[in-house]
Design a protein around this motif. Structure first.
Motif, PDB file in Angstrom:
ATOM      1  N   MET A   1       0.841  -1.177   0.000  1.00  0.00           N
ATOM      2  CA  MET A   1       0.000   0.000   0.000  1.00  0.00           C
ATOM      3  C   MET A   1       0.894   1.252   0.000  1.00  0.00           C
ATOM      4  O   MET A   1       1.923   1.288   0.648  1.00  0.00           O
ATOM      5  CB  MET A   1      -0.900   0.032   1.226  1.00  0.00           C
ATOM      6  N   ARG A   2       0.441   2.249  -0.725  1.00  0.00           N
ATOM      7  CA  ARG A   2       1.217   3.482  -0.867  1.00  0.00           C
ATOM      8  C   ARG A   2       0.495   4.657  -0.216  1.00  0.00           C
ATOM      9  O   ARG A   2      -0.680   4.566   0.119  1.00  0.00           O
ATOM     10  CB  ARG A   2       1.436   3.779  -2.350  1.00  0.00           C
ATOM     11  N   LYS A   3       1.226   5.747  -0.072  1.00  0.00           N
ATOM     12  CA  LYS A   3       0.654   6.985   0.449  1.00  0.00           C
ATOM     13  C   LYS A   3       0.883   8.081  -0.575  1.00  0.00           C
ATOM     14  O   LYS A   3       1.925   8.111  -1.238  1.00  0.00           O
ATOM     15  CB  LYS A   3       1.300   7.367   1.781  1.00  0.00           C
ATOM     16  N   ALA A  16      -4.001   2.117   2.429  1.00  0.00           N
ATOM     17  CA  ALA A  16      -4.399   1.110   3.420  1.00  0.00           C
ATOM     18  C   ALA A  16      -5.638   1.554   4.191  1.00  0.00           C
ATOM     19  O   ALA A  16      -6.505   0.737   4.508  1.00  0.00           O
ATOM     20  CB  ALA A  16      -3.250   0.835   4.390  1.00  0.00           C
ATOM     21  N   ASN A  17      -5.729   2.845   4.477  1.00  0.00           N
ATOM     22  CA  ASN A  17      -6.856   3.363   5.261  1.00  0.00           C
ATOM     23  C   ASN A  17      -8.042   3.787   4.406  1.00  0.00           C
ATOM     24  O   ASN A  17      -9.176   3.797   4.883  1.00  0.00           O
ATOM     25  CB  ASN A  17      -6.409   4.563   6.097  1.00  0.00           C
ATOM     26  N   PRO A  26     -11.170   1.188   2.662  1.00  0.00           N
ATOM     27  CA  PRO A  26      -9.778   0.846   2.978  1.00  0.00           C
ATOM     28  C   PRO A  26      -9.243  -0.149   1.950  1.00  0.00           C
ATOM     29  O   PRO A  26      -9.971  -1.032   1.486  1.00  0.00           O
ATOM     30  CB  PRO A  26      -9.869   0.208   4.365  1.00  0.00           C
ATOM     31  N   GLY A  27      -7.982   0.016   1.575  1.00  0.00           N
ATOM     32  CA  GLY A  27      -7.367  -0.863   0.591  1.00  0.00           C
ATOM     33  C   GLY A  27      -7.554  -0.406  -0.847  1.00  0.00           C
ATOM     34  O   GLY A  27      -7.088  -1.069  -1.771  1.00  0.00           O
TER      35      GLY A  27
END
Length: 56
Positions: A1-3, A16-17, A26-27
């Protein structure tokens, strides 16, 4: 998962959130966030976000 971070105001989207309060589960990957989505803090579009590098 990236931000992903808004280059205008610094808001961060974490895959992820997600953002359940905005209908993004989420996801949810950045590519699957609707193109019409905008930053909830400053109102710019997805084009103004950059992926963050996170140290392991």
């Amino acid at each position: 998962m990236r931000k992903w971070e808004c280059v205008v105001c610094g808001f961060r989207y974490d895959e992820a959130n997600g953002m359940p309060e905005h209908g993004i589960a989420p996801g949810t990957s950045w590519e699957d966030v609707p193109d019409a989505w905008f930053c909830p803090d400053c109102g710019v579009g997805k084009a103004e976000f950059e992926m963050l590098l996170v140290a392991a």
